[in-house]
Design a protein around this motif. Structure first.
Motif, PDB file in Angstrom:
ATOM      1  N   CYS A 193     127.411 -41.447  27.570  1.00 27.19           N
ATOM      2  CA  CYS A 193     127.404 -40.493  28.687  1.00 27.19           C
ATOM      3  C   CYS A 193     128.746 -39.773  28.787  1.00 27.19           C
ATOM      4  CB  CYS A 193     127.087 -41.238  29.992  1.00 27.19           C
ATOM      5  SG  CYS A 193     127.071 -40.194  31.462  1.00 27.19           S
ATOM      6  N   ILE A 194     129.843 -40.515  28.613  1.00 29.11           N
ATOM      7  CA  ILE A 194     131.181 -39.908  28.645  1.00 29.11           C
ATOM      8  C   ILE A 194     131.358 -38.971  27.454  1.00 29.11           C
ATOM      9  CG2 ILE A 194     133.661 -40.382  28.609  1.00 29.11           C
ATOM     10  CD1 ILE A 194     133.021 -43.123  29.864  1.00 29.11           C
ATOM     11  N   ILE A 195     130.860 -39.371  26.282  1.00 27.83           N
ATOM     12  CA  ILE A 195     130.953 -38.524  25.084  1.00 27.83           C
ATOM     13  C   ILE A 195     130.311 -37.157  25.333  1.00 27.83           C
ATOM     14  CG2 ILE A 195     130.024 -38.222  22.736  1.00 27.83           C
ATOM     15  CD1 ILE A 195     130.475 -41.172  22.255  1.00 27.83           C
ATOM     16  N   THR A 196     129.184 -37.136  26.017  1.00 28.08           N
ATOM     17  CA  THR A 196     128.458 -35.885  26.263  1.00 28.08           C
ATOM     18  C   THR A 196     129.051 -35.068  27.403  1.00 28.08           C
ATOM     19  OG1 THR A 196     126.900 -36.980  27.766  1.00 28.08           O
ATOM     20  CG2 THR A 196     126.307 -36.895  25.439  1.00 28.08           C
ATOM     21  N   GLY A 197     130.143 -35.560  27.994  1.00 28.22           N
ATOM     22  CA  GLY A 197     130.772 -34.820  29.077  1.00 28.22           C
ATOM     23  C   GLY A 197     130.281 -35.215  30.449  1.00 28.22           C
ATOM     24  N   ALA A 198     129.465 -36.278  30.528  1.00 28.03           N
ATOM     25  CA  ALA A 198     128.944 -36.794  31.804  1.00 28.03           C
ATOM     26  C   ALA A 198     128.294 -35.698  32.638  1.00 28.03           C
ATOM     27  CB  ALA A 198     130.055 -37.492  32.587  1.00 28.03           C
ATOM     28  N   ILE A 239     122.183 -33.530  20.937  1.00 28.28           N
ATOM     29  CA  ILE A 239     122.851 -34.835  20.813  1.00 28.28           C
ATOM     30  C   ILE A 239     124.086 -34.934  21.702  1.00 28.28           C
ATOM     31  CG2 ILE A 239     123.996 -36.423  19.217  1.00 28.28           C
ATOM     32  CD1 ILE A 239     121.021 -36.191  18.749  1.00 28.28           C
ATOM     33  N   LEU A 240     124.856 -33.837  21.802  1.00 26.34           N
ATOM     34  CA  LEU A 240     126.132 -33.887  22.521  1.00 26.34           C
ATOM     35  C   LEU A 240     126.124 -33.101  23.827  1.00 26.34           C
ATOM     36  CD1 LEU A 240     128.540 -33.443  19.475  1.00 26.34           C
ATOM     37  CD2 LEU A 240     127.915 -35.565  20.630  1.00 26.34           C
ATOM     38  N   GLY A 241     125.040 -32.404  24.119  1.00 29.70           N
ATOM     39  CA  GLY A 241     124.965 -31.634  25.360  1.00 29.70           C
ATOM     40  C   GLY A 241     125.852 -30.418  25.374  1.00 29.70           C
ATOM     41  N   ALA A 297     136.275 -41.658  23.882  1.00 27.49           N
ATOM     42  CA  ALA A 297     134.958 -41.000  23.870  1.00 27.49           C
ATOM     43  C   ALA A 297     135.061 -39.575  23.341  1.00 27.49           C
ATOM     44  CB  ALA A 297     134.368 -40.998  25.276  1.00 27.49           C
ATOM     45  N   PHE A 298     136.093 -38.859  23.740  1.00 25.54           N
ATOM     46  CA  PHE A 298     136.231 -37.473  23.289  1.00 25.54           C
ATOM     47  C   PHE A 298     136.624 -37.392  21.809  1.00 25.54           C
ATOM     48  CE2 PHE A 298     137.137 -36.403  27.941  1.00 25.54           C
ATOM     49  CZ  PHE A 298     135.833 -35.990  28.151  1.00 25.54           C
ATOM     50  N   ARG A 299     137.355 -38.393  21.333  1.00 23.28           N
ATOM     51  CA  ARG A 299     137.644 -38.436  19.894  1.00 23.28           C
ATOM     52  C   ARG A 299     136.358 -38.689  19.109  1.00 23.28           C
ATOM     53  NH1 ARG A 299     142.572 -41.061  21.377  1.00 23.28           N
ATOM     54  NH2 ARG A 299     141.646 -43.135  21.064  1.00 23.28           N
ATOM     55  N   ALA A 300     135.520 -39.564  19.633  1.00 21.61           N
ATOM     56  CA  ALA A 300     134.214 -39.813  18.993  1.00 21.61           C
ATOM     57  C   ALA A 300     133.358 -38.553  19.021  1.00 21.61           C
ATOM     58  CB  ALA A 300     133.500 -40.951  19.713  1.00 21.61           C
ATOM     59  N   ARG A 301     133.427 -37.815  20.111  1.00 20.30           N
ATOM     60  CA  ARG A 301     132.669 -36.563  20.238  1.00 20.30           C
ATOM     61  C   ARG A 301     133.092 -35.568  19.161  1.00 20.30           C
ATOM     62  NH1 ARG A 301     130.416 -33.533  24.626  1.00 20.30           N
ATOM     63  NH2 ARG A 301     130.720 -31.287  24.384  1.00 20.30           N
ATOM     64  N   ARG A 302     134.433 -35.425  18.975  1.00 24.80           N
ATOM     65  CA  ARG A 302     134.926 -34.494  17.958  1.00 24.80           C
ATOM     66  C   ARG A 302     134.511 -34.930  16.553  1.00 24.80           C
ATOM     67  NH1 ARG A 302     139.255 -34.260  21.668  1.00 24.80           N
ATOM     68  NH2 ARG A 302     140.403 -35.934  20.639  1.00 24.80           N
ATOM     69  N   VAL A 335     124.010 -38.245  33.340  1.00 26.76           N
ATOM     70  CA  VAL A 335     124.381 -39.290  34.306  1.00 26.76           C
ATOM     71  C   VAL A 335     123.126 -39.867  34.948  1.00 26.76           C
ATOM     72  CG1 VAL A 335     125.590 -39.768  36.472  1.00 26.76           C
ATOM     73  CG2 VAL A 335     126.629 -38.268  34.773  1.00 26.76           C
ATOM     74  N   ARG A 336     122.171 -38.992  35.331  1.00 27.38           N
ATOM     75  CA  ARG A 336     120.917 -39.462  35.935  1.00 27.38           C
ATOM     76  C   ARG A 336     120.142 -40.344  34.961  1.00 27.38           C
ATOM     77  NH1 ARG A 336     115.969 -38.761  34.040  1.00 27.38           N
ATOM     78  NH2 ARG A 336     116.329 -36.549  33.705  1.00 27.38           N
ATOM     79  N   ALA A 337     120.017 -39.889  33.720  1.00 28.84           N
ATOM     80  CA  ALA A 337     119.281 -40.665  32.720  1.00 28.84           C
ATOM     81  C   ALA A 337     119.996 -41.982  32.406  1.00 28.84           C
ATOM     82  CB  ALA A 337     119.112 -39.840  31.445  1.00 28.84           C
TER      83      ALA A 337
END
Length: 519
Positions: free
Chosen positions: A289-294, A225-227, A198-203, A299-301
């Motif tokens: 959700c994990i990509i955005t840092g949870a 998009i990424l929070g 997920a973090f590789r996808a985020r980068r 998490v609620r959404a």
């Protein structure tokens, strides 16, 4: 009971609050939880008694969880290290996606070992690390660091305490690693494989956004998009706060709704069957959700979106109150301290206000207008915007000391417009991954949409009386406001409720209706 989870979530939250203000021993709370559970099982055939004992069990369970989170194990770094240590050697694993700000790097370290008095010993806990030098750090790296350990500064601004903010995330220390301090990477890929992916996808997504957009637009889209708000100019946040639309730069149900629609559409185009389509969408939303840092609003959404998609999948009736309660219980079970976070309160209260108040506001307008498409859209936009404004008004005044009458109009215009920006942002990322040579076309439209957004916001803020700075208000005023709001919007049902309380009503159907409205 149509919405049993509402009572359970309220009991759980009440237990958490009681554990903060009532100094009941942990062992006594555990005993009370056990006795309540046993009593609920004993009176299982008696619905009223069993329900009361179940609520009591959940209440004490909330108190137990919060009190347990306050108890640190003997190996915790907060117990082993003094409040201030210089050149402390630490070994641990990076537990999040590092943030880069200029030449400085910030990340959370899951501590494994520390050296004290010349001896290495096992340790646990998490510390916030600030590295004042260039370096290449990634999630899952096991690193050796030497730096100055200190407690977070307890500065407060607008009722925000930084030390408490970190403590609620299990962080009691900050490790400052200066240029002259030793830094060494020992191993790679020691983290969760899904989080690493997920973090590789985020980068990758950040790289696409940074490569195709100006720094201003990239900062906005990274937040949307990424929070990630590190690259967001302060004056942008201030402008959005004045108009009451700062929530648009936090990932919410709107963003997850658009993401769900895009995923479902793509899966339908490639002819994935209905049931697998919904399951894949839920899994991809959790991955996003994990990509955005949870972060908490995400998490609620995500929890609410997953509950709604599951209802569609199972062909069950959707109940937004139960979905909201499930999301709250999941978040507070993981970390009960989230209940005291401003983001938790604003996130859940905004949704609750919209669900509860918008139909009541909408019913004020003549039914004839519903037949006119543009009038129906305006009524819906006004009802939703007004409901959110009324629900959040006292909290924004309490925490941020600001009153924004322009908020209703601003949200009527900006929130629907955000659909275009979010959709175009996701399109840019997808095109950048699949057809990089065409990403400049989507980038140009993103630049234009973002420019128009902040031009609209600037015009709204410039309206005389658009926002007012307020003096400090007490929490008692907040509670009084909500009590008054409940009474106003349930005024017609008060006589029926009083009759039920006094036992004077003769109509079972009236009792049922009033009972459901109270829940």
């Amino acid at each position: 009971m149509k919405q049993p989870l509402i009572g359970l979530s309220l009991a759980f939250c009440s237990g958490i609050i009681s554990a903060v203000y009532l100094k009941i021993p942990f062992s006594a709370l555990c005993l009370l939880t056990f006795l309540s559970l046993v009593s609920a099982l004993v009176f299982l055939r008696q619905i009223k008694k069993s329900s009361l004992f179940i609520l009591a069990t959940v209440f004490f369970l909330g108190a137990v969880l919060l009190r347990n989170s306050q108890t640190l194990p003997d190996c915790h770094i907060a117990r082993l290290a003094p409040y201030k240590s210089e050149n402390l050697p630490v070994i641990g694993v990076i537990d999040n996606d590092p943030a880069y700000q200029g030449k400085n790097i910030f990340f959370v370290l899951k501590v494994e070992r520390i050296e004290t008095a010349g001896f290495w010993q096992k340790a646990c806990g998490r510390v916030l690390v600030r590295v004042f030098r260039k370096g290449d750090f990634s999630y899952g790296n096991r690193v050796f660091l030497k730096g100055n350990l200190s407690r977070p500064v307890s500065f407060s601004k607008a009722k925000f305490n930084y030390r408490d903010y970190l403590r609620r995330r299990g962080i009691y220390f900050i490790l400052s690693v200066k240029k002259k301090n030793l830094v060494k990477r020992l191993e790679q890929d020691r983290g969760n494989p899904i989080s690493s992916l997920a973090f590789r996808a985020r980068r990758k997504m950040k790289d696409i956004i940074a490569r195709n957009l100006s720094p201003f637009s990239a900062g906005i889209l990274n937040a949307v998009i990424l929070g990630e708000r590190q690259g967001l100019p302060i004056y942008i946040r201030d402008s959005l706060m004045k108009s009451g639309t700062v929530h648009i730069i936090a990932i919410s149900g709107l963003h997850l709704g658009i993401a769900s629609f895009i995923i479902l559409l793509i899966l339908k185009i490639i002819k994935v069957p209905r049931k697998p389509r919904y399951i894949l969408t839920i899994l991809l939303l959790i991955f996003y959700c994990i990509i955005t840092g949870a972060k908490l609003p995400v998490v609620r959404a995500t929890a609410m979106a997953s509950a709604l998609l599951s209802a569609y999948f199972l062909k069950r009736e959707i109940d937004i109150y139960n979905s909201l309660s499930i999301a709250a219980l999941i978040i507070l079970w993981i970390n009960p301290w989230q209940l005291f976070e401003v983001s938790f309160q604003l996130s859940f209260l905004s949704v609750l206000s919209i669900v509860w108040l918008s139909p009541k506001i909408k019913s004020v307008f003549p039914v004839k207008l519903e037949k006119i498409p543009w009038a129906r859209f305006l009524i819906l936009a006004f009802s939703v915007s007004s409901a959110a404004w009324l629900g959040l008004l006292p909290l924004t005044a309490y925490y941020f000391r600001i009153f924004s009458p322009v908020t209703v109009l601003a949200n009527m215009i900006i929130v629907p417009y955000m659909t275009i920006i979010v959709a175009s942002g996701f399109s840019l990322v997808l095109i950048g991954i699949l057809i990089p040579c065409l990403s400049y076309i989507s980038a140009a439209s993103n630049e234009l949409f973002i420019l128009i957004l902040f031009k609209i916001n600037s015009l709204l803020v410039a309206i005389p009386g658009a926002y007012l700075k307020l003096p400090e208000i007490s929490f008692a005023c907040v509670l009084f406001y909500y009590l008054l709001l409940i009474l106003i919007f349930n005024f017609s049902k008060i006589p029926a409720m009083l009759q039920i309380i006094q036992g004077k009503t003769r109509y079972p159907e009236v009792k049922k209706e009033a009972g459901e409205s109270v829940l």
